[in-house]
Motif scaffolding. Structure first.
Motif, PDB file in Angstrom:
ATOM      1  N   VAL A 119       3.578  -0.195 -11.343  1.00 22.83           N
ATOM      2  CA  VAL A 119       3.759  -1.184 -10.288  1.00 22.83           C
ATOM      3  C   VAL A 119       2.466  -1.912  -9.924  1.00 22.83           C
ATOM      4  O   VAL A 119       2.512  -2.996  -9.347  1.00 22.83           O
ATOM      5  N   ASP A 120       1.321  -1.364 -10.287  1.00 19.12           N
ATOM      6  CA  ASP A 120       0.051  -1.956  -9.864  1.00 19.12           C
ATOM      7  C   ASP A 120      -0.109  -3.410 -10.309  1.00 19.12           C
ATOM      8  O   ASP A 120      -0.491  -4.267  -9.514  1.00 19.12           O
ATOM      9  N   LYS A 121       0.156  -3.689 -11.551  1.00 24.33           N
ATOM     10  CA  LYS A 121      -0.007  -5.064 -12.060  1.00 24.33           C
ATOM     11  C   LYS A 121       0.979  -6.026 -11.393  1.00 24.33           C
ATOM     12  O   LYS A 121       0.638  -7.165 -11.095  1.00 24.33           O
ATOM     13  N   VAL A 122       2.192  -5.564 -11.174  1.00 25.00           N
ATOM     14  CA  VAL A 122       3.193  -6.403 -10.512  1.00 25.00           C
ATOM     15  C   VAL A 122       2.746  -6.730  -9.091  1.00 25.00           C
ATOM     16  O   VAL A 122       2.787  -7.885  -8.658  1.00 25.00           O
ATOM     17  N   ILE A 123       2.272  -5.714  -8.368  1.00 27.53           N
ATOM     18  CA  ILE A 123       1.826  -5.925  -6.992  1.00 27.53           C
ATOM     19  C   ILE A 123       0.607  -6.844  -6.959  1.00 27.53           C
ATOM     20  O   ILE A 123       0.526  -7.739  -6.107  1.00 27.53           O
ATOM     21  N   PRO A 158       0.818  -1.230   0.000  1.00 27.79           N
ATOM     22  CA  PRO A 158       0.000   0.000   0.000  1.00 27.79           C
ATOM     23  C   PRO A 158       0.851   1.280   0.000  1.00 27.79           C
ATOM     24  O   PRO A 158       0.515   2.241  -0.699  1.00 27.79           O
ATOM     25  N   ILE A 159       1.932   1.281   0.772  1.00 20.58           N
ATOM     26  CA  ILE A 159       2.798   2.464   0.817  1.00 20.58           C
ATOM     27  C   ILE A 159       3.453   2.671  -0.545  1.00 20.58           C
ATOM     28  O   ILE A 159       3.512   3.795  -1.058  1.00 20.58           O
ATOM     29  N   LEU A 160       3.910   1.598  -1.147  1.00 23.60           N
ATOM     30  CA  LEU A 160       4.566   1.697  -2.452  1.00 23.60           C
ATOM     31  C   LEU A 160       3.581   2.171  -3.522  1.00 23.60           C
ATOM     32  O   LEU A 160       3.934   3.009  -4.361  1.00 23.60           O
ATOM     33  N   ARG A 161       2.367   1.685  -3.482  1.00 26.93           N
ATOM     34  CA  ARG A 161       1.357   2.146  -4.453  1.00 26.93           C
ATOM     35  C   ARG A 161       1.128   3.650  -4.329  1.00 26.93           C
ATOM     36  O   ARG A 161       0.950   4.333  -5.339  1.00 26.93           O
TER      37      ARG A 161
END
Length: 177
Positions: free
Chosen positions: A87-91, A75-78
């Motif tokens: 990064v959304d798809k990777v996460i 969540p922090i990285l998003r």
């Protein structure tokens, strides 16, 4: 994998909780190596203590680590990632893998506990197949996290983010304790 139970902890001396996550990946790599040794030894040359340590790691440490990433880091990285980071798809993919890995790890840990207690698997070939499937997939999973997620987190997270991450990881351990 050391004889001491592999228990991730948020070391108060650690400057960066991302280092704690990276250290956990190193321990998980050792866990994968141990699983490979177990698979290679089936059915007759099985180290019972190694089976017990891996089973414990699969039951306790791995889900805690996944929770650290999903509830704390991701969540922090998003929030900090830029659109071009994509990064959304990777996460999403990693979180999905965590769920299936936790389920698969639970099944494997039961079989390893049986071996740790001196039992024999009903189907050693199937257990070897399961072990290999898990550690091969998990090694790829860690490669993605180490190559993409952690470097991006090191680039994007600020000191306040890191402090919040460390606090949440510490709370996860208190709750799991």
């Amino acid at each position: 994998m050391s004889d001491a139970r592999v228990k991730e902890s948020v070391n108060p001396l650690a400057r960066n909780p991302l280092d704690v996550l990276a250290s956990a990946h190193a321990l998980q790599s050792e866990m994968c190596d141990a699983m490979e040794r177990i698979a290679d030894g089936l059915p007759d040359e099985v180290d019972r203590r190694l089976c017990a340590r891996v089973a414990s790691c699969l039951q306790f440490d791995l889900p805690l680590h996944h929770h650290d990433e999903e509830a704390c880091l991701f969540p922090i990285l998003r929030n900090r990632a830029l659109p071009e980071d994509r990064v959304d798809k990777v996460i999403e993919r990693l979180a999905s893998e965590h769920e299936s890995d936790n389920d698969f790890a639970s099944e494997i840990s039961e079989a390893l506990e049986l071996l740790a207690q001196g039992g024999r698997p009903d189907n050693p070939d199937m257990l070897g197949y399961m072990l290999r499937g898990f550690f091969e997939r998990y090694r790829r999973h860690m490669l993605w996290e180490n190559a993409l997620v952690l470097p991006l987190a090191r680039l994007r997270l600020n000191p306040d983010d890191l402090a919040a991450l460390q606090a949440r990881m510490s709370e996860n351990r208190r709750q799991a304790g």
